[in-house]
Each structure stands twice: as structure tokens, then as C-alpha cells.
Design an enzyme around this catalytic site. Structure first.
Site, PDB file in Angstrom:
ATOM      1  N   ASN A   1       0.809  -1.217   0.000  1.00 52.37           N
ATOM      2  CA  ASN A   1       0.000   0.000   0.000  1.00 52.37           C
ATOM      3  C   ASN A   1       0.845   1.271   0.000  1.00 52.37           C
ATOM      4  O   ASN A   1       0.549   2.240  -0.710  1.00 52.37           O
ATOM      5  CB  ASN A   1      -0.972  -0.002   1.181  1.00 52.37           C
ATOM      6  CG  ASN A   1      -0.279  -0.087   2.520  1.00 52.37           C
ATOM      7  OD1 ASN A   1       0.766  -0.727   2.657  1.00 52.37           O
ATOM      8  ND2 ASN A   1      -0.849   0.543   3.529  1.00 52.37           N
TER       9      ASN A   1
ATOM     10  N   GLU B   1       3.438  -4.533  12.487  1.00 49.91           N
ATOM     11  CA  GLU B   1       2.380  -3.528  12.318  1.00 49.91           C
ATOM     12  C   GLU B   1       1.375  -4.156  11.385  1.00 49.91           C
ATOM     13  O   GLU B   1       1.638  -4.318  10.189  1.00 49.91           O
ATOM     14  CB  GLU B   1       2.962  -2.221  11.762  1.00 49.91           C
ATOM     15  CG  GLU B   1       2.011  -1.046  11.926  1.00 49.91           C
ATOM     16  CD  GLU B   1       1.122  -0.854  10.716  1.00 49.91           C
ATOM     17  OE1 GLU B   1      -0.062  -1.269  10.808  1.00 49.91           O
ATOM     18  OE2 GLU B   1       1.579  -0.329   9.713  1.00 49.91           O
TER      19      GLU B   1
ATOM     20  N   CYS C   1      -3.205   1.455   6.568  1.00 49.00           N
ATOM     21  CA  CYS C   1      -3.575   0.752   7.796  1.00 49.00           C
ATOM     22  C   CYS C   1      -4.241   1.680   8.804  1.00 49.00           C
ATOM     23  O   CYS C   1      -4.990   1.232   9.666  1.00 49.00           O
ATOM     24  CB  CYS C   1      -2.345   0.096   8.407  1.00 49.00           C
ATOM     25  SG  CYS C   1      -0.995   1.251   8.743  1.00 49.00           S
TER      26      CYS C   1
ATOM     27  N   GLU D   1       7.726   0.980  16.535  1.00 48.21           N
ATOM     28  CA  GLU D   1       8.864   1.542  15.820  1.00 48.21           C
ATOM     29  C   GLU D   1       8.690   3.048  15.766  1.00 48.21           C
ATOM     30  O   GLU D   1       7.634   3.591  16.063  1.00 48.21           O
ATOM     31  CB  GLU D   1       8.996   0.920  14.427  1.00 48.21           C
ATOM     32  CG  GLU D   1       9.305  -0.574  14.479  1.00 48.21           C
ATOM     33  CD  GLU D   1       9.683  -1.169  13.131  1.00 48.21           C
ATOM     34  OE1 GLU D   1      10.370  -0.480  12.349  1.00 48.21           O
ATOM     35  OE2 GLU D   1       9.294  -2.318  12.875  1.00 48.21           O
TER      36      GLU D   1
END
Length: 503
Positions: free
Chosen positions: A172, A271, A305, A484
Site C-alpha cells: 500500500n 504492524e 492501515c 517503531e
């Protein structure tokens, strides 16, 4: 669909572009008969724009071996100053080749040129510079301990590179998320083996050229192309020479990666997916909220996301917010990615569009009202082969419906009314995911209170996707594991050794 193309995207191992069955590690030119390859398709047209060499297990092994050798031969011991200077040179070189990265990103994703320039490639530059600054300024913990008899002991931590890191990135935001992981990994003295998504291989290969140009030692950055299980991704995460895995992608794939590395007890940073909520209170500035929500629902065709798929609106302003979002959806322009007027690109593939259309069917079965969208648009002969879909908004759904519970990853949202603050918090937190949320209110105390009550890794108040790269990034529940960004990246990409000296 197919188109004639002589362009091949190759693997990059030990400082060279190689073919899957090149035994000498050299970098010959075109494809040889018998190469394993797959198509890279332009999502805007459905046409093949390149062929990609698929790495076999032997080539993945060579990449991991090269990375380990690069560490052993001195990269891990390189001075911080030298590593951070190299990152800054990489940022400068990306700027010099900016339009090449833009073109590669558009070819793979079909996203509008304005977004590719202003977000994807610009953030790649920022990622290298930000992590160069973070690592250059990082300190180390130390403690002075009082002992019996007036003696003391000094404890201090020395942070050392994690080692060889498998970097698995999604389709993405391929360049943005690649550099988000590679920049801190390299700054901390690690070597990496990158497995880009099979949908978006271009910019990972182009970054290999840049890093070679700025003098990164051979073996420190490697790229292997392919798929998941039974291909490059599976071979890489299962390789015994990998010291850690950083992965962005679906929750299901993250769980599979965790199972793969569990027997070797390797650290992971995940993630994963999201089913993010926005909570809109009736004291909000409606225009401001509509502007922010239109970004959070429709940005990158909903393929972020962090995008919002659940919008909870206090009942007295529900019609105003819904009407405003429908009007904003009508302003979006789907079309040629190279046109400056285009605001919205296609979904990444026909397969993903089929998945999203399946949720359109589920919404209809659940009795949803379609406020806007819900169809496959017709954009003309050149684009009708692409994986386009209309931005879509629903009402009439509840948290019990699959459309509201499962991640769709498209330009869609369900609008649901609420009455009280407590009800809104309960609705927003009623999910197995926990990545991000946004709160829209003019009451500062309420903004702080509700944002902190969200069971997520990141909560915004009166904004969305506003990032300080020093802050922790990640989620809870099905949305991931670990953080992160800033010092959080340093903690993942290094291992501390505590040294205790009695003085």
C-alpha cells in the site's frame, strides 16, 4: 491483461543485481530461459509493465549469507557518524532521482502523481534524515549504585546491532514503509534482506541502486522478490540466519510469521491490520471534521492501515457530518494517475477489488443504506481494465455486522450514530483491532479524555495521520506487536549488553 515489455525487475544480492539461477552472483542482463518470474501489473490499467524475477530458496540463502558476511567484515562496527552520513547521502540521492521513484511507485500502485510526490517519495527522504538524526543523538543508560562499605558500582548499557534483519513490507505504501524500516536498521549497524510485496517490487530495487551509489558496502542491503509461503517470504522468515523480523501486513500473515520464527525465539516487530474508529462529538467544527474525515476514509483509496472504516457521530450532528462526507466523496476524481487533477487511484489488484466488492454484498445483506458509491466505475477504455472502485459510505449498520468488524482496506466507511461519550468509547473499543483512532471535538478536556480511553496504539485529536517520526508507532490486539519510530526503533534494531564495573 498483458502488454509487451522487455523490462525485468531483478533481485539484489551482495551488492549486485542477480537472476535467481545466477550461480556466480554476477548481474547479467536479460532473462534467460527457465527463469522463475511473475508479472508486475499496473493497477490503473490492468496491463503488465514489467516481469519480476522470483528468488528461489538458494538465492534467499545467498542473500542472508551475504548479509551476515557484511556484518562480520566490519559493517556492524562502523562508526555511528559514518553510518548516519551514509543515510543522509541516500536521502540526497533519492531527491536527485525523485521523479524516477515517483514513476516506479505509480507503475506499481496506480496512485495519483500528487500523492506519490508529496507523501510516498517525500517521506522516504524524511525517513532517512530523521533516523540519521535520531541515531546520531542517541545516548546510553548508566546507573551508579551504592554498595556496602562506601563502594560503588557503575552499570552502563552498550547497544549492539540486532544482526541480519528480515524486512517484509506491504504494497500500500511500499517505499514509505520500506525506508521506515531500512533507515533505522542500517543506522543501527544491521544488515537487511528485504522482501517487498510481489505487487510492488519496483522501488525496493530502485533503492538498491541508490544505496550502492552512495557507497553502502556489499551485502548490507539485499532484495529478494517473490511471494509468501513456498516462496521468498517463507524462505526468508524461516531462515536460521535471520536475527529478527520486521513485518507490516495483514494480521493473518503476521500470525504465520510469528509461528515460523517461534522455534528460534527471534524478535519480531509487527504492524498489522486495523479497523480504525473516528468519534465525532456535537460540539465539533463540522467543516473541520468533514475535511479530516474525508482524508482518513478515502486517502490512498482507503489502502492505509490507519484509515478510518468506522465513523461514530453524535446524533445531533449526524446528518451534517454524513451530508458533508457525501459531498466530499463527490469531489474525488478517479482517473489517470499522471494527471494533476486525479485525487484517487485504483485498488491494488482485481483480487483485492473482488474482496472489497464482497463486503459491498455483505453490507446489502445486512440492510445498509448506501449514501454514495457502491459500484465499479467506468472511466474509459484505457482505464476500464484497472481495479477501480467507487468511494462508498453506508448507514444502517451496527457493530454486530461483519462490515463493521472486519478490515476491508478500501475507500469505505460505516457511519453510526451515538448519544453519550461513554457509548462512543464503548463502540470504538468494541473491536479485536487496536491500531489508531481519531477524536473530533472542540472541548479540549474531552479530547484528552476520550483519546486516552481509546484502546489503540495511536490516537489523534482534531487531525489524522499527523506524524512526528520520533514518536512510537504501532498497535495492540490484532493490530500488531511492538513499536517503531524514534527511540522505539533503536530498541528493536539493537540488543543491549549491560556492563557492571565495581569501582
Amino acid at each position: 491483461m498483458t502488454a509487451e515489455t522487455g523490462r525485468w525487475i531483478r533481485n539484489f544480492v551482495d551488492g549486485r543485481f542477480v537472476d535467481p539461477d545466477d550461480g556466480d552472483g554476477g548481474g547479467g542482463g536479460g532473462a534467460r530461459a527457465g527463469h522463475r518470474g511473475f508479472d508486475a501489473t499496473d493497477p490503473a490499467t490492468g496491463l503488465v509493465h514489467a516481469r519480476v524475477h522470483e528468488a528461489d530458496e538458494a538465492l534467499v540463502d545467498r542473500a542472508v549469507t551475504a548479509a551476515r558476511r557484511a556484518l562480520r567484515e566490519g559493517w556492524a562496527d562502523t562508526a555511528v557518524r559514518e553510518r548516519t552520513e551514509l543515510l543522509r547521502r541516500a536521502a540526497d540521492r533519492i531527491e536527485e532521482r525523485f521523479e524516477e521513484f515517483v514513476a516506479a511507485e505509480i507503475a506499481d500502485t496506480g496512485k495519483p502523481v500528487t500523492q506519490a510526490r508529496e507523501l510516498d517519495v517525500a517521506r522516504a527522504v524524511a525517513n532517512f534524515r530523521a533516523f540519521a538524526d535520531v541515531v546520531a543523538a542517541a545516548g546510553q543508560e548508566s546507573f551508579l549504585t551504592d554498595l556496602a562499605g562506601g563502594k560503588r558500582a557503575l552499570n552502563y548499557a552498550v547497544r549492539k546491532p540486532l544482526g541480519v534483519v528480515a524486512v517484509v513490507v506491504p504494497w500500500n505504501l511500499p517505499l514509505l514503509l520500506l525506508t521506515w524500516k531500512v533507515a533505522p536498521a542500517l543506522a543501527c549497524g544491521n544488515a537487511v534482506v528485504v522482501k517487498p510485496s510481489e505487487e510492488t517490487p519496483g522501488t525496493a530495487a530502485l533503492l538498491a541502486e541508490v544505496l550502492a551509489e552512495v557507497g553502502l558496502p556489499a551485502g548490507v542491503y539485499n532484495v529478494v522478490h517473490g511471494f509468501g509461503g513456498g516462496s521468498a517470504g517463507g524462505y526468508l522468515t524461516a531462515h536460521p540466519g535471520i536475527d529478527g523480523v520486521t513485518f507490516t501486513g495483514s494480521s493473518a500473515t503476521g500470525a504465520q510469521v510469528m509461528r515460523t520464527v517461534a522455534p528460534r525465539v527471534r524478535p519480531v516487530s509487527f504492524e498489522l491490520g486495523g479497523k480504525n474508529a473516528a468519534v465525532v462529538f456535537d460540539d465539533v467544527d463540522v467543516d473541520e471534521a468533514v475535511t479530516g474525515l474525508s482524508r482518513s476514509v478515502f486517502a490512498n483509496t482507503g489502502q492505509v492501515c490507519l484509515c478510518t472504516e468506522r465513523v461514530y457521530v453524535q446524533r445531533s450532528v449526524f446528518d451534517d457530518i454524513a451530508g458533508g462526507l457525501v459531498e466530499r466523496a463527490g469531489r474525488l476524481r478517479l482517473g489517470d494517475p499522471l494527471s494533476e487533477e486525479t485525487t484517487t487511484g485504483p485498488l491494488i489488484s482485481h483480487a483485492h477489488r473482488d474482496k472489497v466488492l464482497g463486503y459491498f454484498d455483505l453490507a446489502e445483506q445486512a440492510g445498509a443504506t448506501v449514501l454514495t458509491g457502491g459500484q465499479v466505475p467506468r472511466l474509459g477504455a484505457d482505464l476500464d481494465g484497472g481495479s477501480w472502485i467507487e468511494p462508498t459510505l453506508w448507514t444502517g449498520l451496527t457493530n454486530a455486522d461483519r462490515v463493521v468488524r472486519e478490515e476491508i482496506f478500501g475507500p469505505v466507511a460505516a457511519l453510526i450514530p451515538f448519544d453519550t461519550e461513554e457509548e462512543a468509547i464503548g463502540l470504538a473499543n468494541d473491536t479485536d483491532y487496536g491500531l489508531a483512532a481519531s477524536v473530533w471535538t472542540n472541548d479540549l478536556r474531552r479530547g484528552h479524555r476520550v483519546a486516552q480511553a481509546m484502546n489503540v496504539g495511536m490516537a489523534w485529536v482534531n487531525t489524522w495521520f499527523l506524524r512526528d517520526l520520533r514518536s512510537p508507532f504501532g498497535g495492540v490486539g490484532l493490530s500488531g506487536l511492538g513499536r517503531e519510530g524514534g527511540e522505539s526503533s533503536l530498541h528493536f534494531y539493537t540488543e543491549p549488553t549491560n556492563v557492571c564495573v565495581q569501582l
